[in-house]
Design an enzyme around this catalytic site. Structure first.
Site, PDB file in Angstrom:
ATOM      1  N   ARG A  21     -52.640   3.613 -17.433  1.00 33.66           N
ATOM      2  CA  ARG A  21     -51.222   3.512 -17.054  1.00 33.66           C
ATOM      3  C   ARG A  21     -50.660   4.873 -16.713  1.00 33.66           C
ATOM      4  NH1 ARG A  21     -48.519  -1.163 -19.276  1.00 33.66           N
ATOM      5  NH2 ARG A  21     -49.963  -1.983 -20.803  1.00 33.66           N
ATOM      6  N   ILE A  24     -43.424 -13.992 -29.280  1.00 32.48           N
ATOM      7  CA  ILE A  24     -42.930 -13.387 -28.036  1.00 32.48           C
ATOM      8  C   ILE A  24     -42.015 -14.355 -27.298  1.00 32.48           C
ATOM      9  CG2 ILE A  24     -43.654 -12.508 -25.756  1.00 32.48           C
ATOM     10  CD1 ILE A  24     -46.116 -11.306 -27.148  1.00 32.48           C
ATOM     11  N   GLU A  57     -38.654 -14.617 -29.196  1.00 31.02           N
ATOM     12  CA  GLU A  57     -37.823 -13.404 -29.063  1.00 31.02           C
ATOM     13  C   GLU A  57     -37.181 -13.345 -27.674  1.00 31.02           C
ATOM     14  OE1 GLU A  57     -39.874 -10.258 -32.214  1.00 31.02           O
ATOM     15  OE2 GLU A  57     -40.016  -9.832 -30.087  1.00 31.02           O
ATOM     16  N   VAL A  85     -48.314 -28.802 -21.545  1.00 28.72           N
ATOM     17  CA  VAL A  85     -47.921 -28.485 -20.161  1.00 28.72           C
ATOM     18  C   VAL A  85     -49.138 -28.642 -19.263  1.00 28.72           C
ATOM     19  CG1 VAL A  85     -47.169 -26.631 -18.630  1.00 28.72           C
ATOM     20  CG2 VAL A  85     -46.027 -26.960 -20.828  1.00 28.72           C
ATOM     21  N   ALA A 117     -45.663 -17.981 -22.393  1.00 28.70           N
ATOM     22  CA  ALA A 117     -45.857 -17.151 -23.599  1.00 28.70           C
ATOM     23  C   ALA A 117     -46.820 -17.881 -24.524  1.00 28.70           C
ATOM     24  CB  ALA A 117     -44.516 -16.901 -24.274  1.00 28.70           C
ATOM     25  N   THR A 118     -48.026 -18.064 -24.027  1.00 31.02           N
ATOM     26  CA  THR A 118     -49.004 -18.853 -24.778  1.00 31.02           C
ATOM     27  C   THR A 118     -50.025 -17.967 -25.489  1.00 31.02           C
ATOM     28  OG1 THR A 118     -50.157 -19.087 -22.677  1.00 31.02           O
ATOM     29  CG2 THR A 118     -48.829 -20.947 -23.374  1.00 31.02           C
ATOM     30  N   ARG A 170     -51.972 -13.936 -26.289  1.00 27.29           N
ATOM     31  CA  ARG A 170     -52.585 -12.799 -25.609  1.00 27.29           C
ATOM     32  C   ARG A 170     -54.094 -12.814 -25.872  1.00 27.29           C
ATOM     33  NH1 ARG A 170     -49.220  -9.100 -23.646  1.00 27.29           N
ATOM     34  NH2 ARG A 170     -50.605  -7.336 -23.924  1.00 27.29           N
ATOM     35  N   ALA A 177     -48.760  -4.130 -33.425  1.00 24.16           N
ATOM     36  CA  ALA A 177     -48.837  -2.691 -33.195  1.00 24.16           C
ATOM     37  C   ALA A 177     -49.204  -1.939 -34.472  1.00 24.16           C
ATOM     38  CB  ALA A 177     -47.501  -2.193 -32.652  1.00 24.16           C
ATOM     39  N   HIS A 213     -26.319  -2.525 -54.858  1.00 20.54           N
ATOM     40  CA  HIS A 213     -25.384  -3.595 -54.494  1.00 20.54           C
ATOM     41  C   HIS A 213     -24.284  -3.023 -53.617  1.00 20.54           C
ATOM     42  CE1 HIS A 213     -22.912  -7.153 -54.870  1.00 20.54           C
ATOM     43  NE2 HIS A 213     -21.880  -6.364 -55.126  1.00 20.54           N
TER      44      HIS A 213
HETATM   45  C1  LIG Z   1     -43.364  -8.631 -25.276  1.00 21.73           C
HETATM   46  C2  LIG Z   1     -44.166  -8.141 -26.460  1.00 21.73           C
HETATM   47  C3  LIG Z   1     -43.512  -7.822 -27.629  1.00 21.73           C
HETATM   48  C4  LIG Z   1     -44.231  -7.348 -28.715  1.00 21.73           C
HETATM   49  N1  LIG Z   1     -43.549  -7.035 -29.850  1.00 21.73           N
HETATM   50  C5  LIG Z   1     -44.218  -6.588 -30.916  1.00 21.73           C
HETATM   51  C6  LIG Z   1     -43.534  -6.208 -32.089  1.00 21.73           C
HETATM   52  O1  LIG Z   1     -42.315  -6.289 -32.170  1.00 21.73           O
HETATM   53  N2  LIG Z   1     -44.258  -5.724 -33.127  1.00 21.73           N
HETATM   54  C7  LIG Z   1     -45.621  -5.629 -33.071  1.00 21.73           C
HETATM   55  O2  LIG Z   1     -46.226  -5.204 -34.050  1.00 21.73           O
HETATM   56  N3  LIG Z   1     -46.307  -5.973 -31.970  1.00 21.73           N
HETATM   57  C8  LIG Z   1     -45.634  -6.435 -30.896  1.00 21.73           C
HETATM   58  N4  LIG Z   1     -46.327  -6.738 -29.749  1.00 21.73           N
HETATM   59  C9  LIG Z   1     -47.797  -6.577 -29.751  1.00 21.73           C
HETATM   60  C10 LIG Z   1     -48.168  -5.113 -29.560  1.00 21.73           C
HETATM   61  O3  LIG Z   1     -47.616  -4.642 -28.364  1.00 21.73           O
HETATM   62  C11 LIG Z   1     -49.675  -4.962 -29.568  1.00 21.73           C
HETATM   63  O4  LIG Z   1     -50.204  -5.528 -30.752  1.00 21.73           O
HETATM   64  C12 LIG Z   1     -50.080  -3.491 -29.510  1.00 21.73           C
HETATM   65  O5  LIG Z   1     -49.565  -2.873 -28.365  1.00 21.73           O
HETATM   66  C13 LIG Z   1     -51.595  -3.345 -29.538  1.00 21.73           C
HETATM   67  O6  LIG Z   1     -51.916  -1.991 -29.476  1.00 21.73           O
HETATM   68  P1  LIG Z   1     -53.296  -1.464 -28.879  1.00 21.73           P
HETATM   69  O7  LIG Z   1     -53.255   0.004 -29.041  1.00 21.73           O
HETATM   70  O8  LIG Z   1     -54.410  -2.220 -29.465  1.00 21.73           O
HETATM   71  O9  LIG Z   1     -53.273  -1.866 -27.336  1.00 21.73           O
HETATM   72  P2  LIG Z   1     -52.202  -1.698 -26.167  1.00 21.73           P
HETATM   73  O10 LIG Z   1     -50.868  -1.353 -26.679  1.00 21.73           O
HETATM   74  O11 LIG Z   1     -52.346  -2.913 -25.342  1.00 21.73           O
HETATM   75  O12 LIG Z   1     -52.709  -0.426 -25.370  1.00 21.73           O
HETATM   76  C14 LIG Z   1     -53.928  -0.421 -24.708  1.00 21.73           C
HETATM   77  C15 LIG Z   1     -53.880   0.608 -23.593  1.00 21.73           C
HETATM   78  O13 LIG Z   1     -55.189   0.801 -23.121  1.00 21.73           O
HETATM   79  C16 LIG Z   1     -55.138   1.030 -21.735  1.00 21.73           C
HETATM   80  N5  LIG Z   1     -56.462   0.725 -21.180  1.00 21.73           N
HETATM   81  C17 LIG Z   1     -57.110  -0.468 -21.204  1.00 21.73           C
HETATM   82  N6  LIG Z   1     -58.322  -0.348 -20.640  1.00 21.73           N
HETATM   83  C18 LIG Z   1     -58.424   0.943 -20.250  1.00 21.73           C
HETATM   84  C19 LIG Z   1     -59.439   1.670 -19.592  1.00 21.73           C
HETATM   85  N7  LIG Z   1     -60.605   1.122 -19.242  1.00 21.73           N
HETATM   86  N8  LIG Z   1     -59.207   2.976 -19.327  1.00 21.73           N
HETATM   87  C20 LIG Z   1     -58.023   3.571 -19.665  1.00 21.73           C
HETATM   88  N9  LIG Z   1     -57.045   2.924 -20.286  1.00 21.73           N
HETATM   89  C21 LIG Z   1     -57.242   1.625 -20.589  1.00 21.73           C
HETATM   90  C22 LIG Z   1     -54.054   0.087 -21.259  1.00 21.73           C
HETATM   91  O14 LIG Z   1     -53.521   0.546 -20.023  1.00 21.73           O
HETATM   92  C23 LIG Z   1     -53.053   0.174 -22.398  1.00 21.73           C
HETATM   93  O15 LIG Z   1     -52.049   1.118 -22.128  1.00 21.73           O
HETATM   94  C24 LIG Z   1     -45.627  -7.195 -28.631  1.00 21.73           C
HETATM   95  C25 LIG Z   1     -46.292  -7.492 -27.435  1.00 21.73           C
HETATM   96  C26 LIG Z   1     -45.574  -7.956 -26.360  1.00 21.73           C
HETATM   97  C27 LIG Z   1     -46.298  -8.263 -25.096  1.00 21.73           C
END
Ligand SMILES: Cc1cc2nc3c(=O)[nH]c(=O)nc-3n(C[C@H](O)[C@H](O)[C@H](O)COP(=O)(O)OP(=O)(O)OC[C@H]3O[C@@H](n4cnc5c(N)ncnc54)[C@H](O)[C@@H]3O)c2cc1C
Length: 464
Positions: free
Chosen positions: A35, A182, A185, A235, A268-269, A271, A319, A443
């Site tokens: 990214r 998701i 929310e 669906v 939103a089914t 990830r 996260a 409190h």
């Molecule tokens: C709308 C939404 C809301 C969410 N809200 C929450 C929340 O409130 N609390 C929570 O805990 N979780 C939430 N999540 C989930 C959370 O975002 C993920 O669990 C978290 O981001 C996972 O982290 P990660 O580091 O494993 O991967 P990611 O955050 O997905 O990061 C992976 C990164 O790797 C990069 N990448 C992939 N392949 C390659 C490659 N070959 N070379 C270079 N770069 C690469 C991608 O570009 C990406 O930037 C939400 C998710 C969504 C979609």
């Protein structure tokens, strides 16, 4: 060309935290990110932008629903969608720039581009192959697809969560396919902003896996806020005609077929792990049957020296779970004892009220065949929650009947996402419900309800 101790692939919360901890432990680290900005799904198109929109739309809801009740009269608030999107973008960019700063501070090389693993110790980005002693795959996840549904985020009609965070305008109506975190929310966001929102869910319950009583009360509260629910509905397809989407579904109870129209459909089914282009096949890294990277309990893949964490590996797609694994695997690689307690990972839904849980649900605790005791303290007995107009929920606590050890806690109420952590800490220390009950709580706070739920597992709560 420098030889690294560690190359992390992906700069989401798993990858960037791993990189920082490894650098703090003295390793020479690079992090590859495809990214334009750091922070992964979480900071760019996940946790952070969704929480910005939830916050803004919650404020609007307060002006509509509660201001007059408090004597704050005639609050006419108009929504400027462009400005709200700008606020969301500013929130995202201050956070992604913050990670850039932390990379510089910790002397982590940010390699821009998409990484491919050529084999143990070799990561190719563009035309360059980097050498490293260890590799951590932190490539995250992407939205799952649904048979019969084509997502077109740019079109703004049939979107996934990424598209839903950046719609061209506030739709008049929205169908959310999937009653998970998701979907609920983002459905809440648009319902508060004025859209008529219908959630279509395959199962008979919302937020699968959560405590049953919480599921029911949560659905009741969301329905009172105006969200409509079609439960037990499969669906079969979505079509778009003249700028309107038609969602076809079959009710599982009687096989009857229905169609519902909406200006926008949010798919939103769930990830799925994102491992495309990493060359895992060639590198010999094994996947599970569900497509996650297979790891042992030290996050090592089937190939020595290649590790994986976060959404790309099995476990809750959260996260903070990714962050914990990021820190732990960095410690393992640095020769220390990284550890994640998977029994104490909180889950939070940032609706109003919030829903938070940690540990076993009542249903899961019963399945362990031990004797349990369960308490429920309603926020109606909590002065602060009543002042906030958020007294419809409760704190439910589950403990072992013989040892009094806390096994789980489920909160539906104001600031539940903050309150849950006292129970997390208690569980990490192996605390009893009595330990929480004997701890003085300030409190008036909503946290008093947690103490009351703990008291209710002993000699009784006070305010019921
Ligand atoms: C709308 C939404 C809301 C969410 N809200 C929450 C929340 O409130 N609390 C929570 O805990 N979780 C939430 N999540 C989930 C959370 O975002 C993920 O669990 C978290 O981001 C996972 O982290 P990660 O580091 O494993 O991967 P990611 O955050 O997905 O990061 C992976 C990164 O790797 C990069 N990448 C992939 N392949 C390659 C490659 N070959 N070379 C270079 N770069 C690469 C991608 O570009 C990406 O930037 C939400 C998710 C969504 C979609």
């Amino acid at each position: 060309m420098p030889t690294y101790d560690l190359i992390v692939i992906g700069a989401g919360p798993g990858g960037y935290v791993c990189a920082i901890r490894a650098a703090q432990l003295g390793l020479k680290v690079a992090c590859v990110e495809g990214r334009e900005t750091l922070g992964g799904t979480c900071l760019n198109v996940g946790c952070i932008p969704s929480k910005a929109l939830l916050h803004a739309s919650h404020m609007l809801h307060e002006t509509h629903e509660n201001f007059a009740k408090m004597g704050l009269m005639d609050a006419h608030v108009n929504v400027d969608w462009t400005r709200m999107q700008a606020y969301k973008a500013e929130t995202v960019s201050t956070n992604t720039k913050g990670i850039e700063f932390l990379f510089k501070k910790n002397k982590i090389d940010w390699i821009k581009g998409w990484a491919e693993i050529e084999g143990p110790g070799k990561v190719k980005v563009g035309d360059t192959t980097y050498e490293t002693k260890n590799i951590v795959i932190a490539s995250g996840s992407e939205p799952s697809s649904l048979k019969g549904v084509t997502v077109d985020n740019a079109g703004g009609i049939v979107v996934d969560s990424t598209g839903a965070l950046a719609l061209p305008g506030i739709p008049k109506s929205m169908v959310v396919i999937g009653a998970g975190v998701i979907g609920l929310e983002l459905g809440s966001v648009y319902a508060r902003l004025g859209a008529e929102v219908t959630v279509v869910e395959f199962l008979d319950v919302i937020t699968p896996g959560m405590d049953g009583e919480v599921q029911k009360q949560f659905q009741r509260i969301l329905a009172k806020q105006g969200l409509k629910f079609v439960m037990g509905a499969a669906v079969s397809g979505v079509t778009v005609e003249n700028g309107t989407a038609k969602v076809a579904y079959t009710l599982r109870k009687d096989n009857s077929e229905h169609v519902i129209e909406a200006a926008t459909v949010l798919v939103a089914t769930g990830r799925r792990p994102y491992v495309a282009g990493l060359g895992l096949d060639k590198a010999g890294v094994a996947l599970t049957d569900r497509g996650f990277v297979q790891v042992d309990n030290h996050w090592q893949t089937s190939v020595p020296g290649i590790y994986a964490i976060g959404d790309a590996v099995p476990g809750p797609m959260l996260a903070h779970k990714a962050e914990d694994e990021g820190m732990a695997v960095a410690e393992v690689i640095a020769g220390k004892h990284g550890h994640v307690n998977y029994n104490v990972i909180p889950g939070v839904i940032y609706t109003t009220p919030e829903v938070a849980s940690v540990g076993l649900t009542e249903e899961a605790a019963k399945e362990t065949n031990r004797k349990i005791k369960v308490s429920k303290f309603p926020f109606m007995g909590n002065a602060r929650a009543k002042a906030l107009f958020q007294a419809e929920g409760f704190v439910k606590m589950i403990a072992d009947a013989e040892t009094d050890r806390v096994l789980g806690c489920h909160i539906i109420g104001p600031n539940a996402g903050e309150m849950i952590h006292e129970v997390c800490v208690a569980m990490e220390f192996g605390a009893s419900a009595q330990d929480i009950a004997l701890t003085c709580h300030a409190h008036p706070t909503c946290s008093e309800a947690v103490r009351e739920a703990a008291l209710a597992l002993g000699d009784g709560a006070i305010h019921v």
